[in-house]
Design a protein around this motif. Structure first.
Motif, mmCIF file in Angstrom:
data_model
loop_
_atom_site.group_PDB
_atom_site.id
_atom_site.type_symbol
_atom_site.label_atom_id
_atom_site.label_comp_id
_atom_site.label_asym_id
_atom_site.label_seq_id
_atom_site.Cartn_x
_atom_site.Cartn_y
_atom_site.Cartn_z
ATOM 1 N N UNK A 1 70.339 103.847 14.003
ATOM 2 C CA UNK A 1 70.942 103.598 12.691
ATOM 3 C C UNK A 1 69.968 103.940 11.571
ATOM 4 N N UNK A 2 68.711 103.556 11.726
ATOM 5 C CA UNK A 2 67.719 103.861 10.695
ATOM 6 C C UNK A 2 67.624 105.357 10.445
ATOM 7 N N UNK A 3 67.670 106.138 11.494
ATOM 8 C CA UNK A 3 67.590 107.594 11.343
ATOM 9 C C UNK A 3 68.866 108.159 10.726
ATOM 10 N N UNK A 4 70.010 107.640 11.137
ATOM 11 C CA UNK A 4 71.283 108.173 10.658
ATOM 12 C C UNK A 4 71.524 107.874 9.174
ATOM 13 N N UNK A 5 71.086 106.708 8.726
ATOM 14 C CA UNK A 5 71.368 106.316 7.342
ATOM 15 C C UNK A 5 70.484 107.036 6.316
ATOM 16 N N UNK A 6 69.411 107.650 6.753
ATOM 17 C CA UNK A 6 68.502 108.300 5.808
ATOM 18 C C UNK A 6 69.202 109.354 4.958
ATOM 19 N N UNK A 7 70.205 110.012 5.505
ATOM 20 C CA UNK A 7 70.906 111.062 4.766
ATOM 21 C C UNK A 7 72.035 110.534 3.896
ATOM 22 N N UNK A 8 72.223 109.221 3.891
ATOM 23 C CA UNK A 8 73.341 108.617 3.166
ATOM 24 C C UNK A 8 72.866 107.747 2.004
ATOM 25 N N UNK A 9 71.731 107.100 2.187
ATOM 26 C CA UNK A 9 71.318 106.033 1.267
ATOM 27 C C UNK A 9 70.364 106.532 0.187
ATOM 28 N N UNK A 10 70.049 105.607 -0.742
ATOM 29 C CA UNK A 10 69.034 105.818 -1.775
ATOM 30 C C UNK A 10 67.890 104.839 -1.510
ATOM 31 N N UNK A 11 66.782 104.941 -2.239
ATOM 32 C CA UNK A 11 65.691 103.972 -2.040
ATOM 33 C C UNK A 11 66.090 102.530 -2.344
ATOM 34 N N UNK A 12 67.193 102.335 -3.073
ATOM 35 C CA UNK A 12 67.643 100.981 -3.407
ATOM 36 C C UNK A 12 68.597 100.412 -2.354
ATOM 37 N N UNK A 13 69.065 101.228 -1.433
ATOM 38 C CA UNK A 13 69.966 100.759 -0.378
ATOM 39 C C UNK A 13 69.173 99.959 0.655
ATOM 40 N N UNK A 14 69.794 98.906 1.179
ATOM 41 C CA UNK A 14 69.134 98.104 2.214
ATOM 42 C C UNK A 14 70.135 97.731 3.298
ATOM 43 N N UNK A 15 69.628 97.543 4.519
ATOM 44 C CA UNK A 15 70.465 97.066 5.623
ATOM 45 C C UNK A 15 69.602 96.203 6.528
ATOM 46 N N UNK A 16 70.228 95.172 7.122
ATOM 47 C CA UNK A 16 69.453 94.162 7.838
ATOM 48 C C UNK A 16 70.216 93.634 9.047
ATOM 49 N N UNK A 17 69.529 93.565 10.175
ATOM 50 C CA UNK A 17 69.997 92.795 11.321
ATOM 51 C C UNK A 17 69.188 91.507 11.301
ATOM 52 N N UNK A 18 69.788 90.437 10.820
ATOM 53 C CA UNK A 18 69.002 89.239 10.520
ATOM 54 C C UNK A 18 69.139 88.104 11.506
ATOM 55 N N UNK A 19 70.243 88.047 12.227
ATOM 56 C CA UNK A 19 70.442 86.964 13.184
ATOM 57 C C UNK A 19 70.856 87.573 14.524
ATOM 58 N N UNK A 20 70.133 87.209 15.571
ATOM 59 C CA UNK A 20 70.403 87.749 16.903
ATOM 60 C C UNK A 20 70.483 86.604 17.906
ATOM 61 N N UNK A 21 71.539 86.615 18.728
ATOM 62 C CA UNK A 21 71.683 85.640 19.814
ATOM 63 C C UNK A 21 71.892 86.405 21.117
ATOM 64 N N UNK A 22 70.955 86.237 22.052
ATOM 65 C CA UNK A 22 71.010 86.935 23.333
ATOM 66 C C UNK A 22 71.474 85.962 24.413
ATOM 67 N N UNK A 23 72.383 86.426 25.270
ATOM 68 C CA UNK A 23 72.874 85.589 26.362
ATOM 69 C C UNK A 23 72.702 86.311 27.698
ATOM 70 N N UNK A 24 72.215 85.576 28.726
ATOM 71 C CA UNK A 24 71.950 84.129 28.723
ATOM 72 C C UNK A 24 70.559 83.744 28.222
ATOM 73 N N UNK A 25 69.786 84.682 27.723
ATOM 74 C CA UNK A 25 68.492 84.384 27.107
ATOM 75 C C UNK A 25 67.504 83.787 28.120
ATOM 76 N N UNK A 26 67.375 84.460 29.256
ATOM 77 C CA UNK A 26 66.455 84.016 30.309
ATOM 78 C C UNK A 26 65.600 85.196 30.752
ATOM 79 N N UNK A 27 64.346 84.926 31.106
ATOM 80 C CA UNK A 27 63.393 86.001 31.363
ATOM 81 C C UNK A 27 63.718 86.820 32.613
#
Length: 372
Positions: free
Chosen positions: A211-237
Motif C-alpha cells: 500500500x505504501x508503494x501504491x499510494x505514492x503516485x496518488x497522494x500529496x505530502x499532506x496525505x496520511x494513512x494509518x493502520x492503528x489498531x491490530x488484533x491477531x487471532x489466536x495470538x499465540x507463538x
C-alpha cells in the motif's frame, strides 16, 4: 486524568463543568448524547470543544477549548459583553466511532443508528448512554447560535518548529476510517510448510508494504494513512495466525483524492488476499469530507492573531479531525490553534507553553468580541 467517553472520570468531569457553568451565569444542560452546554441568552456565539480523552491522551486535547470558552463566557457576562454559550461535546475521541456527540447533534448521525455502535470491548453506545441517568435535560436548539469557534492545540509540529504562537485554521481535512478483517487458516507453527500457509498476519504485512508503494503516485505530502489498531487471532507463538482484524484510516484535504486512495486500498487488499488465500471482510466506512472555515469568523481570528501575536501567526489547515467539522453543517465555524511542544499529542507528554495558552485565549476572546 484519563477520561474516555462515558467513563466515571468523564462523567465526574462533566458534572464539575456543569457546576462551573452555573457559577458563570450559564444554564447547564446535557442532551441525550451527553453533550454538555452552558447556555447564555439567545442568540449567542457558541465556543468550546470536547473534554473526553484518548485512552492514554494528554491534558490539553479538547479540554483547553472548553475551559477557555468558559472563561471567555464568564468575562463577557461580567463585563456586559456579547452573549457567549459554551459546549463540551461527547465522544470526540472516538470510543464509539469519532466525533460522535457532535455528529448526532448536527444531524449527521441519527441517535438510533449511533446507539448500535460498539467500543473495542463490545459495549454499545446505548448501554454507555444509560450511565447519564437523570442528567439529560432535553435537546438543545441549534438555531440559537450565530456561529461556533473552537480553540485547540495544533497536535502537530508546525507552529512549534516555526516559533509561532497562533494558527488560524483555513480548513479541516476529510477522513475515512474502516475496519478490515483478513481470514486465513489457523495451523501448527512447526509443521505447516511456509508455501502452504494461509497466514493472516503475513497478509496484513504484505498489504501494508504494498500500500505504501501504491499510494505514492496518488497522494500529496499532506496525505496520511494509518493502520492503528491490530488484533491477531489466536495470538499465540506456536500457531499460524488464522485471522487479523485491523483499522484502516486515511486523511486528505481533497474529497476526490480520498476516493482515489480508497480505490487503491481496496484493490491492494484483494490482490494480497488472492495471493495468500485469504478472505477479506471490510466493515462500514466512517467518513467526513473536508470543511472550509467561515471567511467572516476566520477574519475575526486573523485580526485577533495579528493584535496578540503580530508576525507570529499563520494560516494553516487542520490535519486532525474536530467537532467543528460536524457543526459546520449547522452554522458558520472557525478554529484556531496554539503550538504543541515537540508536536506531541495523544500522549501523556502533550504540553503547550503557558504564554502560548494565554495568547490563544486572548485571540479567542477578541474574535468573540470580548475584552478583559
Amino acid at each position: 486524568m484519563i477520561r474516555p467517553a462515558y467513563s466515571p472520570p468523564d462523567l465526574a468531569a462533566r458534572d464539575w463543568l456543569a457546576e462551573r457553568m452555573a457559577e458563570a451565569g450559564l444554564t447547564a444542560r446535557f442532551d441525550a448524547m451527553g453533550n454538555l452546554f452552558g447556555l447564555a441568552e439567545r442568540p449567542s456565539l457558541l465556543l468550546g470543544s470536547h473534554s473526553d480523552t484518548q485512552p492514554a491522551g494528554g491534558w490539553l486535547d479538547g479540554a483547553l477549548g472548553v475551559i477557555s470558552a468558559l472563561e471567555v463566557a464568564r468575562v463577557a457576562r461580567e463585563a456586559g459583553g456579547p452573549a457567549i454559550s459554551v459546549v463540551s461535546f461527547q465522544d470526540e475521541e472516538g470510543r464509539f466511532g469519532g466525533t460522535t456527540g457532535s455528529a448526532v447533534w448536527s444531524g449527521l448521525l441519527h441517535l438510533a443508528e449511533a446507539d448500535l455502535a460498539e467500543d473495542m470491548d463490545g459495549v454499545t453506545l446505548a448501554e454507555a448512554r444509560e450511565l447519564l441517568g437523570n442528567r439529560v435535560g432535553g435537546d438543545v436548539d441549534t438555531t440559537q447560535f450565530s456561529g461556533f469557534i473552537e480553540l485547540h492545540i495544533e497536535q502537530g509540529p508546525t507552529l512549534d518548529m516555526a516559533g509561532e504562537q497562533i494558527g488560524v485554521v483555513t480548513d479541516i481535512v476529510g477522513i475515512r476510517d474502516q475496519v478490515v478483517t483478513l481470514t486465513g487458516q489457523q495451523n501448527h507453527a512447526g509443521t505447516t510448510p511456509m508455501a502452504l500457509r494461509r497466514d493472516a498476519f503475513q497478509g496484513l504485512s504484505a498489504f501494508s508494504t504494498r500500500l505504501n508503494a501504491r499510494l505514492r503516485n496518488v497522494v500529496t505530502p499532506q496525505s496520511v494513512w494509518t493502520i492503528g489498531h491490530v488484533a491477531v487471532a489466536p495470538n499465540a507463538s506456536s500457531i499460524v495466525p488464522g485471522q487479523v482484524r485491523f483499522s484502516m484510516q486515511w486523511r486528505d484535504g481533497d474529497a476526490d483524492r480520498l476516493e482515489r486512495m480508497q480505490a487503491v486500498i481496496e484493490t491492494t487488499l484483494d490482490e494480497v488476499a488472492a495471493e495468500i488465500g485469504l478472505r477479506v471482510e471490510i466493515g462500514p466506512l466512517f467518513g467526513l469530507d473536508p470543511v472550509a472555515m467561515d471567511p467572516a469568523l476566520r477574519a475575526r481570528l486573523e485580526a485577533g492573531a495579528e493584535a496578540v501575536a503580530p508576525g507570529r501567526w499563520r494560516r494553516m489547515p487542520s490535519g486532525a479531525l474536530h467537532d467543528a467539522t460536524n457543526v459546520a453543517r449547522l452554522m458558520p465555524v472557525a478554529m484556531l490553534f496554539v503550538p504543541s511542544i515537540g508536536g506531541i499529542s495523544h500522549a501523556f507528554e502533550e504540553d503547550t507553553d503557558e504564554a502560548d495558552l494565554v495568547a490563544g485565549l486572548r485571540v479567542l476572546a477578541q474574535a468573540a468580541g470580548v475584552q478583559g
